[in-house]
Enzyme design. Sequence first.
Site, PDB file in Angstrom:
ATOM      1  N   TYR A 144       0.833  -1.212   0.000  1.00  0.00           N
ATOM      2  CA  TYR A 144       0.000   0.000   0.000  1.00  0.00           C
ATOM      3  C   TYR A 144       0.865   1.259   0.000  1.00  0.00           C
ATOM      4  CZ  TYR A 144      -4.744  -1.801   0.918  1.00  0.00           C
ATOM      5  OH  TYR A 144      -5.981  -2.386   0.825  1.00  0.00           O
ATOM      6  N   LYS A 191       2.955 -15.350   2.484  1.00  0.00           N
ATOM      7  CA  LYS A 191       3.224 -16.066   1.235  1.00  0.00           C
ATOM      8  C   LYS A 191       4.741 -16.310   1.217  1.00  0.00           C
ATOM      9  CE  LYS A 191       1.874 -17.700  -2.773  1.00  0.00           C
ATOM     10  NZ  LYS A 191       0.986 -18.854  -2.933  1.00  0.00           N
ATOM     11  N   ASP A 223      -3.006 -18.183   0.229  1.00  0.00           N
ATOM     12  CA  ASP A 223      -3.978 -18.856  -0.653  1.00  0.00           C
ATOM     13  C   ASP A 223      -4.716 -19.947   0.119  1.00  0.00           C
ATOM     14  OD1 ASP A 223      -1.497 -20.096  -0.522  1.00  0.00           O
ATOM     15  OD2 ASP A 223      -1.414 -20.661  -2.641  1.00  0.00           O
ATOM     16  N   ASP A 247      -6.533  -6.899   4.070  1.00  0.00           N
ATOM     17  CA  ASP A 247      -7.644  -6.205   3.415  1.00  0.00           C
ATOM     18  C   ASP A 247      -8.555  -7.226   2.738  1.00  0.00           C
ATOM     19  OD1 ASP A 247      -9.150  -4.037   2.295  1.00  0.00           O
ATOM     20  OD2 ASP A 247      -8.132  -4.424   0.392  1.00  0.00           O
ATOM     21  N   ASP A 251     -12.563  -8.848   4.147  1.00  0.00           N
ATOM     22  CA  ASP A 251     -13.825  -8.824   3.385  1.00  0.00           C
ATOM     23  C   ASP A 251     -14.362 -10.246   3.221  1.00  0.00           C
ATOM     24  OD1 ASP A 251     -13.667  -6.058   3.024  1.00  0.00           O
ATOM     25  OD2 ASP A 251     -14.302  -6.178   0.922  1.00  0.00           O
TER      26      ASP A 251
HETATM   27  C1  IPM Z   1     -10.425  -0.975   4.087  1.00  0.00           C
HETATM   28  C2  IPM Z   1     -10.653  -0.348   2.737  1.00  0.00           C
HETATM   29  C3  IPM Z   1      -9.467   0.554   2.399  1.00  0.00           C
HETATM   30  C4  IPM Z   1      -8.217  -0.303   2.330  1.00  0.00           C
HETATM   31  C5  IPM Z   1      -9.638   1.391   1.139  1.00  0.00           C
HETATM   32  C6  IPM Z   1     -10.883   2.244   1.186  1.00  0.00           C
HETATM   33  C7  IPM Z   1      -8.425   2.242   0.849  1.00  0.00           C
HETATM   34  O1  IPM Z   1     -10.851  -1.328   1.766  1.00  0.00           O
HETATM   35  O2  IPM Z   1     -10.289  -0.229   5.069  1.00  0.00           O
HETATM   36  O3  IPM Z   1     -10.410  -2.209   4.163  1.00  0.00           O
HETATM   37  O4  IPM Z   1      -7.928  -0.898   1.289  1.00  0.00           O
HETATM   38  O5  IPM Z   1      -7.518  -0.386   3.329  1.00  0.00           O
HETATM   39 MG    MG Z   2     -10.979  -3.276   2.545  1.00  0.00          MG
END
Ligand code: IPM
Ligand code: MG
Length: 373
Positions: A144, A191, A223, A247, A251
């Site tokens: 990042y 990884k 993975d 990240d 999700d």
């Molecule tokens: C998160 C979001 C952020 C990230 C974005 C909005 C930059 O997806 O906080 O998980 O990738 O960290």
């Molecule tokens: Mg995110």
Amino acid sequence: MNMKKKIAVILGDGIGPEVTQQSIKVLNTIAKLYQHEFSYEHGLMGAIAIDETGNPLPDETIKICLSSDAILFGAIGDPKYDNDPNAKVRPEQGLLKLRKELQLFANIRPVKTYDALQHLTPLKPKLLENVDFVIYRELTGGIYFGAKSISDDGNVATDNCSYSVNEIERIAHLAFQHAQKRRKKLTLVDKANVLETSRLWRKVVQKMSAQYADVTVDYLFVDNAAMQIILNPAQFDVMLTENLFGDILSDEASVLAGSLGMLPSASVGNTVALFEPIHGSYPQAKGKDIANPMGSILSAAMLLDHFGLTAEAAIVREAADWCLSNKFVSKDIDPINSYSTSVLGDLISEYIERHISGEGHVHHERLHKSTII
Ligand code: IPM
Ligand code: MG
């Protein structure tokens, strides 16, 4: 003990303002009932900050954050930037810069399942039993924040990924310490079969594990971890990982809860901590009062915990559970019988109020039903 705290509020974009307003409502209820004094100072960040100042993170916002005891943040992002890969200024730059400037190096994302929401997950109910883990995602390093470049002819792009021992150690200490208070298991996700940075993570964590002899450590390639989260999520206790993997996996893990709208998070580091739902700005729902405020309200509960207000945090969580089990839920959870964002905020506040005052009955005109609490 009565507390006097200043909270920086960054409403952000999309549904950010409407969900964060519910958290403020709940925090005000807590302040009133427990005799705390919470004051709020608002700062701009994201697309709204670009619109108003040309800058996704004005210096003024950083100042407000640094002079506060905690930060409550909504969401960031706007489709007008998502679909324009040439945009030089982007809303997300604001959040990334804030994380970096405040050194919020550890992002803590608890993952749990809710009986009332099991039908929403695509997984078999059996797999969801005993799922309760927490992801420690490194937040201020890795790909990042590495150097980025694009060649003059536009044909080759580069994102550099680097980690130092210090960056790994500081978050790993927090993850190990949290594991000690939980089921004493830590899983490092990396990884290391391919990436040099991952090999450094493994080396550092292996060495540190001697200091935390009561914690069992295991290692998973990312993975495989992605697969294990779906195949056997109950095996995890504390999952530690670098920025990009965290990240993506967080999700994925939100699917276990039943809705992305449920997951809260805390970002901590050397200065003031920040609390935000893990969901995005959901622009399609902006201003419609239909978004799920639970991710934000549960983030406010994490904020209360951070202040050491554990009874207050517990009652907020209890109120959220009560809403879910009585089917007071938003549209993402029940598209037919849903309650608005603001009514859900009212209900949580009301539950807390009645609970503390000893009245066990909520009758809400707008609900057309009464409920025993
Ligand atoms: C998160 C979001 C952020 C990230 C974005 C909005 C930059 O997806 O906080 O998980 O990738 O960290
Ligand atoms: Mg995110």
